[in-house]
Design a protein around this motif. Structure first.
Motif, PDB file in Angstrom:
ATOM      1  N   PHE A 157       1.001  -1.160  -0.108  1.00 23.57           N
ATOM      2  CA  PHE A 157      -0.194  -0.006   0.070  1.00 23.57           C
ATOM      3  C   PHE A 157       0.785   1.382  -0.053  1.00 23.57           C
ATOM      4  O   PHE A 157       1.900   1.214   0.602  1.00 23.57           O
ATOM      5  N   PHE A 158       0.445   2.378  -0.712  1.00 22.43           N
ATOM      6  CA  PHE A 158       1.037   3.548  -0.359  1.00 22.43           C
ATOM      7  C   PHE A 158       0.114   4.295   0.759  1.00 22.43           C
ATOM      8  O   PHE A 158      -1.019   3.889   1.213  1.00 22.43           O
ATOM      9  N   ALA A 159       0.471   5.680   1.025  1.00 25.55           N
ATOM     10  CA  ALA A 159      -0.007   6.010   2.167  1.00 25.55           C
ATOM     11  C   ALA A 159      -1.459   6.272   2.272  1.00 25.55           C
ATOM     12  O   ALA A 159      -2.240   6.241   3.264  1.00 25.55           O
ATOM     13  N   ASP A 160      -2.114   6.590   1.031  1.00 25.06           N
ATOM     14  CA  ASP A 160      -3.583   6.799   1.093  1.00 25.06           C
ATOM     15  C   ASP A 160      -4.118   5.724   0.580  1.00 25.06           C
ATOM     16  O   ASP A 160      -5.748   5.637   0.374  1.00 25.06           O
ATOM     17  N   GLY A 161      -3.676   4.432   0.503  1.00 25.17           N
ATOM     18  CA  GLY A 161      -4.383   3.093   0.137  1.00 25.17           C
ATOM     19  C   GLY A 161      -4.628   3.011  -1.378  1.00 25.17           C
ATOM     20  O   GLY A 161      -5.019   1.849  -1.704  1.00 25.17           O
ATOM     21  N   ASP A 162      -4.367   4.005  -2.396  1.00 24.43           N
ATOM     22  CA  ASP A 162      -4.633   3.786  -3.747  1.00 24.43           C
ATOM     23  C   ASP A 162      -3.550   3.570  -4.592  1.00 24.43           C
ATOM     24  O   ASP A 162      -2.418   3.789  -4.084  1.00 24.43           O
ATOM     25  N   PRO A 163      -3.580   2.910  -5.662  1.00 26.67           N
ATOM     26  CA  PRO A 163      -2.603   2.423  -6.290  1.00 26.67           C
ATOM     27  C   PRO A 163      -1.800   3.669  -7.126  1.00 26.67           C
ATOM     28  O   PRO A 163      -2.520   4.765  -7.180  1.00 26.67           O
ATOM     29  N   VAL A 164      -0.516   3.520  -7.685  1.00 26.00           N
ATOM     30  CA  VAL A 164       0.051   4.558  -8.679  1.00 26.00           C
ATOM     31  C   VAL A 164       0.423   3.816  -9.906  1.00 26.00           C
ATOM     32  O   VAL A 164       0.654   2.586 -10.089  1.00 26.00           O
ATOM     33  N   SER A 165      -0.300   4.351 -11.125  1.00 22.88           N
ATOM     34  CA  SER A 165       0.135   3.983 -12.463  1.00 22.88           C
ATOM     35  C   SER A 165       0.342   5.247 -13.328  1.00 22.88           C
ATOM     36  O   SER A 165      -0.405   5.857 -13.646  1.00 22.88           O
ATOM     37  N   ALA A 166       1.741   5.586 -13.118  1.00 22.50           N
ATOM     38  CA  ALA A 166       2.268   6.868 -13.833  1.00 22.50           C
ATOM     39  C   ALA A 166       3.763   6.924 -13.764  1.00 22.50           C
ATOM     40  O   ALA A 166       4.306   6.093 -13.104  1.00 22.50           O
ATOM     41  N   PHE A 167       4.094   7.904 -14.879  1.00 17.76           N
ATOM     42  CA  PHE A 167       5.404   8.062 -14.998  1.00 17.76           C
ATOM     43  C   PHE A 167       5.799   8.853 -13.606  1.00 17.76           C
ATOM     44  O   PHE A 167       5.192   9.541 -13.259  1.00 17.76           O
ATOM     45  N   ASP A 168       7.184   8.598 -13.263  1.00 14.24           N
ATOM     46  CA  ASP A 168       7.709   9.362 -12.288  1.00 14.24           C
ATOM     47  C   ASP A 168       7.795  10.822 -12.473  1.00 14.24           C
ATOM     48  O   ASP A 168       8.324  11.174 -13.733  1.00 14.24           O
ATOM     49  N   PRO A 169       7.346  11.736 -11.634  1.00 12.80           N
ATOM     50  CA  PRO A 169       7.549  13.355 -12.090  1.00 12.80           C
ATOM     51  C   PRO A 169       8.838  13.770 -12.377  1.00 12.80           C
ATOM     52  O   PRO A 169       8.962  14.775 -12.981  1.00 12.80           O
ATOM     53  N   ALA A 170       9.902  13.068 -11.899  1.00  9.18           N
ATOM     54  CA  ALA A 170      11.425  13.288 -12.218  1.00  9.18           C
ATOM     55  C   ALA A 170      11.929  12.746 -13.162  1.00  9.18           C
ATOM     56  O   ALA A 170      13.207  13.124 -13.889  1.00  9.18           O
ATOM     57  N   ASP A 171      11.437  11.624 -13.710  1.00  8.50           N
ATOM     58  CA  ASP A 171      12.000  10.881 -14.900  1.00  8.50           C
ATOM     59  C   ASP A 171      10.920  10.359 -15.628  1.00  8.50           C
ATOM     60  O   ASP A 171      10.154   9.246 -15.320  1.00  8.50           O
TER      61      ASP A 171
END
Length: 381
Positions: A309-323
């Motif tokens: 889990f991430f802190a808010d309980g939702d997944p991440v599906s995205a490019f990294d903001p720095a790369d």
């Protein structure tokens, strides 16, 4: 050194669903899986259920977006249906009636078939249930069991048929980037290169990010326990729906004439080959005996899995903001199986520059909900 358009690190359900859709889009894809077999830590230890009313809001939307794939998978994907009838009964303790009503209202609006149950009606379906602890219940009749093996290996077979490469025993030791190209070095000395990395390493995604020089997002692996229990000879559980408490402190379902029981624990742990703890097994049995009339003298086999889990309980599906060449596909928690088709398609579409698939846009799915920069990812709120 072999080169691919895309390197995916992690051969669980997240990595393989994305791999399939990326290969289908014409990309050359190599999947690197550290274990002897894909899906060892989480995917292969899931008691998966398909319900469009289960989980956080974005999960529910992704589950709905996965429905058509589950019902009508690609030709040759599997020899038998991925979904089979099960149903789920949610039980509400006194004081939880309003929360259950809210779930029923939303579920029915999304097309789910819910039947409200009084404690007496619940007792007719599940004769062993202790209704003294239950104020109301609801039966989602069209919730389904998911054949996890058929789904996972369907993605793998189709991916390979499209020219994709899956490498097992591929323990990532080092990741570097030169002239815009990633190089991933394995423990056996092999090096694989790619234009884009997809980080689908489950509980290990922060470790992979650190090796790549990317700031971790703060994943927390959590242990979940399951125990098999023999039923008394006079109890026939065949055809029972899965029964789950609204507060997510217990669920059980019939499995080959026995009960699979879980306390739905979410104990933070380190990423490793997690095993069940004696205390968790005891808690599981105690909760089952409190919730039902079943007496358990000796629990059967038990196991544990990792839900991340991430802190808010939702997944991440995205490019990294720095790369913009490092893609996060992680934090699905316990919902990775039931959302896999949509999550894989979504990730592939964004990676290929196609934006959100139209049928997901119609459901109100946005990039913000799955972004790596949303404020709640840090605050948990």
């Amino acid at each position: 050194m072999t080169h691919s358009d895309i390197l995916i690190i992690g051969g669980g359900i997240a990595g393989m669903s994305a791999a399939f859709f990326l290969a289908k889009a014409g990309k050359s894809v190599t999947v690197l899986e550290r274990e002897d077999q894909p899906g060892y830590h989480s995917t292969g230890r899931s008691a998966a259920l398909y319900s469009e009313t289960y989980g956080p809001k974005i999960i529910r939307k992704m589950s709905t977006a996965s429905r058509d794939f589950f019902i009508t998978p690609p030709d040759g994907f599997t020899d038998h249906p991925i979904l089979t009838p099960r149903g789920i009964i949610m039980t509400a303790a006194p004081g939880e009636e309003a929360k259950l009503d809210e779930i029923l209202t939303e579920g029915r609006a999304n097309g789910a078939n819910f039947v409200s149950l009084t404690p007496a009606e619940l007792k007719e379906i599940i004769p062993v249930i202790n209704t003294d602890l239950i104020a109301s219940a609801a039966h989602e009749t069209d919730a389904m069991d998911i054949d996890v093996h058929a789904l996972h290996w369907g993605f793998i077979r189709q991916f390979k048929s499209l020219g994709g490469t899956l490498i097992t025993k591929a323990d990532v030791c080092a990741i570097s980037k030169t002239d815009g190209t990633w190089q991933v070095t394995l423990g056996n000395g092999q090096t694989h290169s790619g234009d884009i990395i997809v980080n689908a390493a489950g509980a290990w995604v922060d470790d992979i990010a650190t090796k790549a020089g990317v700031k971790p997002l703060g994943i927390t692996p959590k242990r979940r326990t399951a125990v098999m229990v023999d039923l008394p000879s006079d109890v026939n559980a065949h055809g029972w729906p899965l029964v789950a408490s609204l507060d997510e402190s217990l669920y059980f379902k019939e499995d080959a004439g026995r009960l699979l029981v879980s306390p739905a624990d979410t104990t933070p742990t380190e990423p490793h080959d997690v095993q069940p703890e004696e205390l968790d097994i005891a808690i599981t049995i105690d909760r089952l005996m409190t919730a039902t009339s079943i007496e358990v003298r000796r629990p059967g086999e038990s196991w544990a899995g990792l839900r991340s889990f991430f802190a808010d309980g939702d997944p991440v599906s995205a490019f990294d903001p720095a790369d913009g060449s490092f893609y996060w596909l992680a934090g699905q928690g316990g919902y990775g199986i039931q959302t896999a088709p949509a999550m894989g398609e979504y990730a592939a579409s964004l990676i290929c520059g196609g934006g959100i698939p139209v049928h997901m846009e119609k459901l109100g799915i946005t990039e913000d909900a799955l972004s790596a920069t949303r404020p709640s990812l840090v605050t948990g709120k």
